[in-house]
Scaffold this active site. Structure first.
Site, short mmCIF file in Angstrom:
data_model
loop_
_atom_site.label_atom_id
_atom_site.label_comp_id
_atom_site.label_asym_id
_atom_site.label_seq_id
_atom_site.Cartn_x
_atom_site.Cartn_y
_atom_site.Cartn_z
N TYR A 1 15.05 31.07 5.26
CA TYR A 1 13.82 31.70 5.75
C TYR A 1 13.87 31.91 7.26
O TYR A 1 14.29 31.02 8.00
CB TYR A 1 12.61 30.82 5.44
CG TYR A 1 12.17 30.82 4.00
CD1 TYR A 1 11.77 32.00 3.38
CD2 TYR A 1 12.12 29.64 3.28
CE1 TYR A 1 11.34 31.98 2.05
CE2 TYR A 1 11.70 29.62 1.96
CZ TYR A 1 11.31 30.80 1.36
OH TYR A 1 10.88 30.78 0.05
N LYS B 1 0.84 -1.20 0.00
CA LYS B 1 0.00 0.00 0.00
C LYS B 1 0.88 1.25 0.00
O LYS B 1 2.08 1.17 0.29
CB LYS B 1 -0.90 -0.01 1.24
CG LYS B 1 -0.13 0.04 2.57
CD LYS B 1 -1.03 -0.24 3.76
CE LYS B 1 -0.24 -0.24 5.06
NZ LYS B 1 -1.01 -0.78 6.19
C1 LIG Z 1 -0.23 -1.82 6.83
C2 LIG Z 1 -0.81 -3.09 7.32
C3 LIG Z 1 0.02 -4.21 7.57
C4 LIG Z 1 1.53 -4.17 7.46
O1 LIG Z 1 2.10 -3.71 8.67
P1 LIG Z 1 3.69 -3.74 8.84
O2 LIG Z 1 3.93 -3.27 10.22
O3 LIG Z 1 4.25 -2.82 7.83
O4 LIG Z 1 4.12 -5.15 8.62
C5 LIG Z 1 -0.60 -5.40 7.91
N1 LIG Z 1 -1.95 -5.48 8.04
C6 LIG Z 1 -2.75 -4.42 7.85
C7 LIG Z 1 -4.22 -4.58 8.02
C8 LIG Z 1 -2.22 -3.20 7.49
O5 LIG Z 1 -3.04 -2.14 7.31
#
Ligand SMILES: *Cc1c(COP(=O)(O)O)cnc(C)c1O
Length: 382
Positions: free
Chosen positions: A270, A40
Site C-alpha cells: 500500500y 488482566k
Molecule cells: C497492572 C497492575 C499491576 C502490575 O504491574 P506490573 O508492572 O506488570 O508488575 C500492579 N498493580 C496494579 C494496580 C495494576 O493495575
C-alpha cells in the site's frame, strides 16, 4: 512444506518459563511476602486461563484482574485462589462480585455501600480492599483525605475492609526514587489513619514489578506482579537493579506463505512506500496489524528467518507483512518466521519491538489479537 490446517500464525506460550519465573522471583523476594499474579488483559496477551492454571499449580497466593468480567472468566475455569479486582466494579456488578467471590478494590463510600447492601441481601459479610492514591493521580482515595472514608466504612455491617493498597507512578525510574519513597511514606500515614479509625486490614500491598525489585521496603505482606512473571523486564525494571534470571514466556511465529522474485525497480505494498533497489526475493507472511504487529514497523522492523534478520519492506497491512529474504539462504515457502522470539543466535524480544515503536513491551504483547492462535508449551520444566 508441512500443510497445516490453520493459518500458521501462532503465539507460543511457554508455561514452563512462566513457572520458572515465579519460582525465581519468590526465591528472590523471600517467603514472608505473598505474590499476587496480575493476569488482566488476558494475562498481558499470554492467555489468562492457561497462565492462571499453571500459576495455581505453583501455589500462587492471589490473582489480580482489571474487571469483574476477567475474574468471572477465571472462576468459570475453576480457579479457586482469591481474586482482587484492581479496577473495582460498576454499579450493578456488586451482585456478580459476590456470586463469583471476587474481592473488589474500592475507593469511595458509595461503592462500599453498594457492596454492603448486596451482602446484606445474601446474609453474608464480604471483603474488599481500599486503594489509596499516593501520587498516581488515578483511581484511589487521596492519601491526605482518607479520614472521612475510614469513618464512613465503620458503619457498614456486611462488608469488611481486609486490605489497603497503593500503586507506584515511577518505581522503574531511579531518578524518581525520592517520589517513590514519598509514596511509601504517604501510604504508611494513610494506613495509620485507617487503624486509628478501628480498621485492621491484614493485607498491605504497594509494589508492582519494578517496586518489588527496586524497593524492598515496599514489599510488605504482598506484591502485585505482572510484567516480570511474563519475562517482560528489560523496559520495566530499573537498569541496574538486582534481579533473578527471567525468561520470556511468549514467542510469536508464522510461516512464509508465498515467495517470489521481484526485479529491481518495483514498488511493494500500500502506498508504494518501498522500491526494490535490486532483484529481490520477497516473502509474504500471514500476519498484520490486525494480529498485533504495529503498523509503525513498516519499512523499519525485522522478522527472523533461518536465524537471520529479514527487513520488513513496504507497509504492514491488516493481514500481511512483506519481508526481504534476498540475503538469506535456504528460504522456502513454509519456512518459519519469528516475529517475537529467538532463532539461531539472534533474538527479537517484545522489548525490542516496543523500543522501535515508542512504547513498552506490555503494549506489544497485549495487542496480539484474538485471532492469533495461542499454543501452550512447557519446554524446560514439568
Ligand atoms: C497492572 C497492575 C499491576 C502490575 O504491574 P506490573 O508492572 O506488570 O508488575 C500492579 N498493580 C496494579 C494496580 C495494576 O493495575
Amino acid at each position: 512444506m508441512t500443510i497445516s490446517e490453520n493459518r500458521p500464525t501462532t503465539a507460543f506460550i511457554d508455561l514452563g518459563n512462566l513457572a520458572c519465573n515465579l519460582r525465581s522471583i519468590r526465591q528472590f523476594i523471600g517467603p514472608q511476602t505473598k505474590c499476587l499474579a496480575v493476569v488482566k488483559a488476558n494475562a498481558y496477551g499470554h492467555g489468562a486461563v492457561e497462565c492462571s492454571r499453571r500459576l495455581s499449580r505453583e501455589g500462587i497466593d492471589w490473582f489480580g484482574v482489571a474487571l469483574p468480567e476477567e475474574g468471572i472468566e477465571l472462576r468459570r475455569a475453576g480457579i479457586e485462589e482469591p481474586i482482587l479486582v484492581l479496577g473495582g466494579f460498576w454499579p450493578g456488578q456488586e451482585h456478580l462480585i459476590l456470586e463469583y467471590r471476587l474481592v473488589p478494590v474500592v475507593w469511595d463510600a458509595e461503592q462500599a455501600a453498594l457492596l454492603d447492601k448486596a451482602s446484606a441481601i445474601r446474609r453474608t459479610v464480604s471483603e474488599f480492599h481500599v486503594k489509596i492514591d499516593t501520587g498516581m493521580g488515578r483511581i484511589g482515595v487521596r492519601h491526605d483525605n482518607v479520614s472521612r472514608l475510614a469513618e464512613r466504612l465503620r458503619s457498614l455491617r456486611h462488608v469488611k475492609l481486609s486490605g489497603l493498597m497503593t500503586h507506584f507512578a515511577a518505581a522503574d525510574d531511579p531518578e524518581q526514587n525520592q517520589f517513590t519513597q514519598l509514596q511509601i511514606a504517604r501510604f504508611d500515614a494513610a494506613v495509620a489513619e485507617f487503624e486509628r479509625h478501628g480498621h485492621d486490614p491484614v493485607c498491605h500491598d504497594l509494589a508492582n514489578s519494578p517496586g518489588a525489585f527496586a524497593f524492598p521496603s515496599s514489599r510488605r505482606s504482598m506484591v502485585r506482579l505482572g510484567g516480570v512473571l511474563y519475562g517482560l523486564c528489560r523496559d520495566v525494571l530499573p537498569p541496574n537493579v538486582d534481579r533473578p534470571i527471567l525468561k520470556p514466556v511468549l514467542s510469536l511465529r508464522s510461516r512464509i506463505s508465498h515467495l517470489k522474485s521481484v526485479p529491481a525497480g518495483e514498488t511493494l505494498g500500500y502506498g508504494r512506500t518501498f522500491e526494490t533497489g535490486r532483484d529481490s526475493l520477497i516473502a509474504s507472511v500471514p500476519i498484520g496489524y490486525a494480529d498485533g504487529v504495529p503498523r509503525s514497523l513498516s519499512n523499519k522492523g525485522h522478522f527472523l528467518v533461518g536465524g537471520e534478520f529479514a527487513p520488513i519492506v513496504g507497509r504492514i497491512s491488516m493481514d500481511w507483512t512483506l519481508i526481504d529474504v534476498t540475503d538469506i539462504s535456504g528460504v522456502e515457502t513454509g519456512s518459519e518466521v519469528i516475529v517475537i522470539g529467538s532463532s539461531g543466535a539472534n533474538v527479537i524480544e517484545a522489548e525490542d519491538v516496543a523500543r522501535s515503536t515508542g512504547t513498552i513491551s506490555y503494549e506489544i504483547t497485549c495487542r496480539i489479537s484474538g485471532r492469533v492462535t495461542r499454543e501452550y508449551t512447557c519446554e524446560n520444566l514439568r
